[in-house]
Design a protein around this motif. Structure first.
Motif, short mmCIF file in Angstrom:
data_model
loop_
_atom_site.label_atom_id
_atom_site.label_comp_id
_atom_site.label_asym_id
_atom_site.label_seq_id
_atom_site.Cartn_x
_atom_site.Cartn_y
_atom_site.Cartn_z
N LEU A 194 67.16 56.57 46.81
CA LEU A 194 67.54 56.09 45.44
C LEU A 194 69.15 55.72 45.36
O LEU A 194 69.37 54.61 44.83
CB LEU A 194 67.31 57.11 44.27
N ARG A 195 69.97 56.52 45.78
CA ARG A 195 71.35 56.23 45.66
C ARG A 195 71.63 54.82 46.34
O ARG A 195 72.41 54.04 45.92
CB ARG A 195 72.38 57.41 46.21
N SER A 196 71.09 54.71 47.62
CA SER A 196 71.44 53.73 48.49
C SER A 196 71.07 52.24 47.67
O SER A 196 71.34 50.97 47.89
CB SER A 196 70.78 53.63 49.66
N ARG A 197 70.12 52.42 46.70
CA ARG A 197 69.61 51.38 46.02
C ARG A 197 70.24 51.09 44.55
O ARG A 197 69.77 50.32 43.69
CB ARG A 197 67.93 51.47 45.78
N GLY A 198 71.18 52.03 44.48
CA GLY A 198 72.19 51.72 43.15
C GLY A 198 71.81 52.87 42.13
O GLY A 198 72.10 52.63 40.91
#
Length: 82
Positions: free
Chosen positions: A1-5
């Motif tokens: 999720l973090r990698s998608r902002g």
């Protein structure tokens, strides 16, 4: 999720003191903190634990759930506000 902002936030459920000192709660919290060590990702919930009521040791009554939900909302707003 973090990698998608997406910002991911965690919190520890506030328990009454006698439950919070149990081996299960202590080991669960330690595992969670070890797995997700970034302290900025953890919300600091401000809840008067003496006001919380547990229906069965795992589920809050409606009034207590509202207290915890408000604490989550407040802590999350502080995290995402500039």
């Amino acid at each position: 999720l973090r990698s998608r902002g997406t910002k991911v936030l965690f919190f520890e459920m506030p328990y009454p003191a006698e439950v919070e000192r149990s081996a299960a709660v202590i080991s669960s919290a330690a595992m969670a903190r070890k797995t997700f060590p970034d302290s900025a990702s953890w919300l600091a919930l401000q809840v008067d634990r003496s006001e919380l009521r547990w229906t069965d040791g795992a589920h809050l009554d409606e009034r207590s759930a509202i207290f915890v939900a408000r604490a989550i909302e407040t802590a999350a707003a502080e995290q995402i506000s500039p």
